[in-house]
Design an enzyme around this catalytic site. Structure first.
Site, PDB file in Angstrom:
ATOM      1  N   GLY A  12     -66.658 -99.780  58.301  1.00 56.16           N
ATOM      2  CA  GLY A  12     -67.012 -98.459  58.855  1.00 56.16           C
ATOM      3  C   GLY A  12     -67.766 -97.599  57.861  1.00 56.16           C
ATOM      4  O   GLY A  12     -67.777 -96.366  57.966  1.00 56.16           O
ATOM      5  N   GLY A  15     -70.251 -94.879  58.990  1.00 57.57           N
ATOM      6  CA  GLY A  15     -69.767 -93.825  59.878  1.00 57.57           C
ATOM      7  C   GLY A  15     -69.700 -92.456  59.218  1.00 57.57           C
ATOM      8  O   GLY A  15     -70.063 -92.270  58.056  1.00 57.57           O
ATOM      9  N   GLY A  18     -67.271 -92.805  56.547  1.00 57.29           N
ATOM     10  CA  GLY A  18     -67.643 -93.911  55.674  1.00 57.29           C
ATOM     11  C   GLY A  18     -68.667 -93.519  54.622  1.00 57.29           C
ATOM     12  O   GLY A  18     -68.544 -93.900  53.454  1.00 57.29           O
ATOM     13  N   TYR A 138     -55.101 -94.776  71.596  1.00 55.71           N
ATOM     14  CA  TYR A 138     -55.759 -94.765  70.277  1.00 55.71           C
ATOM     15  C   TYR A 138     -54.721 -94.581  69.165  1.00 55.71           C
ATOM     16  O   TYR A 138     -54.689 -95.345  68.185  1.00 55.71           O
ATOM     17  CB  TYR A 138     -56.795 -93.636  70.274  1.00 55.71           C
ATOM     18  CG  TYR A 138     -57.356 -93.262  68.928  1.00 55.71           C
ATOM     19  CD1 TYR A 138     -58.210 -94.113  68.238  1.00 55.71           C
ATOM     20  CD2 TYR A 138     -57.042 -92.026  68.334  1.00 55.71           C
ATOM     21  CE1 TYR A 138     -58.738 -93.752  67.000  1.00 55.71           C
ATOM     22  CE2 TYR A 138     -57.573 -91.657  67.110  1.00 55.71           C
ATOM     23  CZ  TYR A 138     -58.416 -92.522  66.434  1.00 55.71           C
ATOM     24  OH  TYR A 138     -58.933 -92.159  65.221  1.00 55.71           O
ATOM     25  N   LYS A 142     -53.549 -97.458  66.228  1.00 53.97           N
ATOM     26  CA  LYS A 142     -53.668 -97.221  64.779  1.00 53.97           C
ATOM     27  C   LYS A 142     -52.299 -97.261  64.101  1.00 53.97           C
ATOM     28  O   LYS A 142     -52.186 -97.645  62.944  1.00 53.97           O
ATOM     29  CB  LYS A 142     -54.338 -95.867  64.537  1.00 53.97           C
ATOM     30  CG  LYS A 142     -55.752 -95.813  65.045  1.00 53.97           C
ATOM     31  CD  LYS A 142     -56.672 -95.252  64.029  1.00 53.97           C
ATOM     32  CE  LYS A 142     -57.697 -96.228  63.592  1.00 53.97           C
ATOM     33  NZ  LYS A 142     -58.376 -95.813  62.383  1.00 53.97           N
ATOM     34  N   PRO A 165     -55.127 -89.109  58.296  1.00 61.07           N
ATOM     35  CA  PRO A 165     -55.987 -87.922  58.233  1.00 61.07           C
ATOM     36  C   PRO A 165     -55.872 -87.072  59.497  1.00 61.07           C
ATOM     37  O   PRO A 165     -55.706 -87.588  60.601  1.00 61.07           O
ATOM     38  CB  PRO A 165     -57.415 -88.491  58.128  1.00 61.07           C
ATOM     39  CG  PRO A 165     -57.272 -89.957  57.929  1.00 61.07           C
ATOM     40  CD  PRO A 165     -55.921 -90.342  58.439  1.00 61.07           C
ATOM     41  N   ASN A 167     -57.769 -83.967  61.923  1.00 66.23           N
ATOM     42  CA  ASN A 167     -59.136 -83.906  62.472  1.00 66.23           C
ATOM     43  C   ASN A 167     -60.132 -83.556  61.365  1.00 66.23           C
ATOM     44  O   ASN A 167     -59.924 -82.590  60.631  1.00 66.23           O
ATOM     45  CB  ASN A 167     -59.242 -82.829  63.550  1.00 66.23           C
ATOM     46  CG  ASN A 167     -58.443 -83.164  64.795  1.00 66.23           C
ATOM     47  OD1 ASN A 167     -57.342 -83.707  64.696  1.00 66.23           O
ATOM     48  ND2 ASN A 167     -58.976 -82.860  65.951  1.00 66.23           N
ATOM     49  N   HIS A 183     -65.833 -84.679  68.967  1.00 67.38           N
ATOM     50  CA  HIS A 183     -64.599 -83.944  68.707  1.00 67.38           C
ATOM     51  C   HIS A 183     -64.913 -82.457  68.862  1.00 67.38           C
ATOM     52  O   HIS A 183     -66.075 -82.076  69.033  1.00 67.38           O
ATOM     53  CB  HIS A 183     -64.099 -84.231  67.283  1.00 67.38           C
ATOM     54  CG  HIS A 183     -63.599 -85.629  67.094  1.00 67.38           C
ATOM     55  ND1 HIS A 183     -64.366 -86.608  66.512  1.00 67.38           N
ATOM     56  CD2 HIS A 183     -62.424 -86.216  67.424  1.00 67.38           C
ATOM     57  CE1 HIS A 183     -63.669 -87.739  66.480  1.00 67.38           C
ATOM     58  NE2 HIS A 183     -62.491 -87.532  67.028  1.00 67.38           N
TER      59      HIS A 183
HETATM   60  N1  LIG Z   1     -63.416 -88.301  62.607  1.00 68.00           N
HETATM   61  C1  LIG Z   1     -62.176 -87.807  62.600  1.00 68.00           C
HETATM   62  O1  LIG Z   1     -61.923 -86.625  62.908  1.00 68.00           O
HETATM   63  C2  LIG Z   1     -61.030 -88.690  62.180  1.00 68.00           C
HETATM   64  C3  LIG Z   1     -59.745 -88.122  62.081  1.00 68.00           C
HETATM   65  C4  LIG Z   1     -58.692 -88.935  61.706  1.00 68.00           C
HETATM   66  C5  LIG Z   1     -58.894 -90.281  61.437  1.00 68.00           C
HETATM   67  N2  LIG Z   1     -60.146 -90.796  61.545  1.00 68.00           N
HETATM   68  C6  LIG Z   1     -60.335 -92.224  61.257  1.00 68.00           C
HETATM   69  O2  LIG Z   1     -61.315 -92.329  60.235  1.00 68.00           O
HETATM   70  C7  LIG Z   1     -62.052 -93.533  60.394  1.00 68.00           C
HETATM   71  C8  LIG Z   1     -63.532 -93.240  60.396  1.00 68.00           C
HETATM   72  O3  LIG Z   1     -63.850 -92.420  61.511  1.00 68.00           O
HETATM   73  P1  LIG Z   1     -65.329 -91.868  61.736  1.00 68.00           P
HETATM   74  O4  LIG Z   1     -65.188 -90.541  62.388  1.00 68.00           O
HETATM   75  O5  LIG Z   1     -66.107 -92.018  60.491  1.00 68.00           O
HETATM   76  O6  LIG Z   1     -65.892 -92.903  62.827  1.00 68.00           O
HETATM   77  P2  LIG Z   1     -67.409 -93.149  63.273  1.00 68.00           P
HETATM   78  O7  LIG Z   1     -68.337 -92.151  62.702  1.00 68.00           O
HETATM   79  O8  LIG Z   1     -67.364 -93.330  64.754  1.00 68.00           O
HETATM   80  O9  LIG Z   1     -67.758 -94.544  62.590  1.00 68.00           O
HETATM   81  C9  LIG Z   1     -67.201 -95.710  63.058  1.00 68.00           C
HETATM   82  C10 LIG Z   1     -67.521 -96.811  62.083  1.00 68.00           C
HETATM   83  O10 LIG Z   1     -66.807 -97.971  62.505  1.00 68.00           O
HETATM   84  C11 LIG Z   1     -67.700 -99.054  62.574  1.00 68.00           C
HETATM   85  N3  LIG Z   1     -67.319 -99.905  63.705  1.00 68.00           N
HETATM   86  C12 LIG Z   1     -67.060 -99.509  64.977  1.00 68.00           C
HETATM   87  N4  LIG Z   1     -66.790-100.561  65.737  1.00 68.00           N
HETATM   88  C13 LIG Z   1     -66.893-101.653  64.930  1.00 68.00           C
HETATM   89  C14 LIG Z   1     -66.758-103.048  65.144  1.00 68.00           C
HETATM   90  N5  LIG Z   1     -66.429-103.547  66.341  1.00 68.00           N
HETATM   91  N6  LIG Z   1     -66.945-103.878  64.097  1.00 68.00           N
HETATM   92  C15 LIG Z   1     -67.270-103.393  62.876  1.00 68.00           C
HETATM   93  N7  LIG Z   1     -67.416-102.091  62.610  1.00 68.00           N
HETATM   94  C16 LIG Z   1     -67.232-101.235  63.633  1.00 68.00           C
HETATM   95  C17 LIG Z   1     -69.093 -98.474  62.790  1.00 68.00           C
HETATM   96  O11 LIG Z   1     -70.020 -99.378  62.229  1.00 68.00           O
HETATM   97  P3  LIG Z   1     -71.519 -99.582  62.810  1.00 68.00           P
HETATM   98  O12 LIG Z   1     -72.217 -98.261  62.616  1.00 68.00           O
HETATM   99  O13 LIG Z   1     -72.072-100.673  61.997  1.00 68.00           O
HETATM  100  O14 LIG Z   1     -71.356 -99.916  64.280  1.00 68.00           O
HETATM  101  C18 LIG Z   1     -69.002 -97.167  62.014  1.00 68.00           C
HETATM  102  O15 LIG Z   1     -69.347 -97.378  60.671  1.00 68.00           O
HETATM  103  C19 LIG Z   1     -61.536 -94.173  61.668  1.00 68.00           C
HETATM  104  O16 LIG Z   1     -60.595 -95.142  61.320  1.00 68.00           O
HETATM  105  C20 LIG Z   1     -60.893 -93.034  62.412  1.00 68.00           C
HETATM  106  O17 LIG Z   1     -59.877 -93.483  63.268  1.00 68.00           O
HETATM  107  C21 LIG Z   1     -61.220 -90.040  61.901  1.00 68.00           C
END
Ligand SMILES: NC(=O)c1ccc[n+]([C@@H]2O[C@H](COP(=O)([O-])OP(=O)(O)OC[C@H]3O[C@@H](n4cnc5c(N)ncnc54)[C@H](OP(=O)(O)O)[C@@H]3O)[C@@H](O)[C@H]2O)c1
Length: 313
Positions: A12, A15, A18, A138, A142, A165, A167, A183
């Protein structure tokens, strides 16, 4: 500071969270990073995960990849959210253990907490009830990563940690580009900006504005994750947050003012509110690996809005 050049796999990495995690690793001197994309290794496919470990065997894994989104996305895609997150987590953690990975950093979510957890949410209350229905598939998918991490630690001595984490918000949130996934913060910024620019007559928001939320600036979250990778080796899950609670109504007025929109807000009470309150107790992260969020909410919102506006021009 530990900067030995061991290979770190970051799933990820492209992302929203990421990218700052990769930046933070670079800042700390880690250069041997493996950051595969989903088009090469689809982590929902166990054969791809096996192939990944045949190509590279990392010494550490930070598992950020997920299928995630806001409340509307959760309501529309409960099955995929459950399947994808469960599959990615289960097979990646299993192959990490089988391939002798030294440390696995699992990224969970505040959505794993029971709907009516006493505020502030303490880690020991994680199992005292069922999560809010709107995000349960979801949140529970997790949460299984935590159960698996603890089972592997107990039976095989595998060093897997689990962070929770709150939001996140900040520049490059995927919700700015993909409305369906948004979000609350990108959703509000986009709506208020459109109305301010005269493209919409009013702003309509989900629910009645009464729930509360807590937000952590995405770069602070990245710092916390890297610090946990370096310094935390415990069995207990650890909250990652700012510890500050704000109602959705107050958040809406804050963003409305920041954007400079002077029109009406309509609350669509036919849409669900989601979890009534969210606010984390952040003492464990501070005690275990010295993490304390440093970006003030107004400062973080300002940076986020500035970034969004540069995308419009
Ligand atoms: N955003 C929030 O508010 C928040 C809050 C709490 C926890 N989190 C957790 O933090 C983490 C990162 O979240 P984010 O907001 O950065 O998510 P995001 O922007 O949606 O990014 C998702 C990432 O996951 C990769 N991914 C998705 N499906 C995949 C698959 N089938 N195989 C391989 N890679 C895959 C994507 O890669 P590609 O681009 O290559 O497809 C992308 O890099 C997650 O685990 C999420 O649950 C997020």
């Amino acid at each position: 500071m530990e900067t030995e050049d061991k290979l770190i796999l970051i799933t990820g990495a492209s992302g929203f969270l990421g990218r700052p995690v990769v930046n933070e690793l670079h800042k700390k001197g880690y250069s041997n990073l493996f950051t595969p994309r989903s088009r090469t290794y689809d982590l929902t496919n166990p054969a791809h995960i096996k192939r990944l470990f045949e190509t590279e065997v990392p010494e550490k894994v930070i598992h950020l990849a997920a299928n995630a989104g806001g409340i509307g996305y959760n309501l529309a895609h409960p099955a995929e959210l459950l399947d994808d997150n469960l599959l990615m987590g289960t097979h990646l953690l299993r192959e990490s253990m089988l391939n002798g990975v030294e440390k696995f950093v699992g990224i969970g979510t505040i959505c794993s907490y029971p709907r009516d957890t006493p505020v502030p949410f303490r880690e020991e209350n994680l199992w005292k009830g069922y999560p809010e229905e709107t995000n349960a598939p979801y949140g529970l998918a997790k949460k299984m990563l935590l159960v698996q991490s603890q089972a592997y630690r107990d039976q095989f001595g595998f060093n897997a940690i689990h962070l929770l984490p709150v939001n996140l918000y900040g520049p490059r949130d995927r919700g700015f580009q993909e409305e369906e996934r948004a979000h609350v913060i990108p959703d509000m910024i986009r709506k208020f900006q459109k109305a301010r620019d005269g493209l919409d007559a009013k702003v309509t928001l989900f629910g009645d504005g009464s729930p509360t939320r807590e937000f952590l600036y995405v770069e602070d979250a990245a710092e916390g994750i890297v610090s946990a990778m370096e310094n935390y080796n415990g069995r207990a899950p650890v909250n990652l947050g700012s510890g500050k609670e704000i109602s959705i109504r107050d958040l809406a007025y804050k963003i409305k003012n920041l954007v400079g929109y002077y029109g009406k807000i309509e609350w669509d009470t036919s849409k669900p509110n989601g979890q009534p309150r969210r606010c984390l107790d952040t003492t464990l992260a501070e005690r275990e690996f010295g993490f304390k969020a440093k970006t003030g909410f107004d400062e973080g919102l300002d940076k986020t809005l500035r970034w969004y506006r540069t995308q419009l021009t």
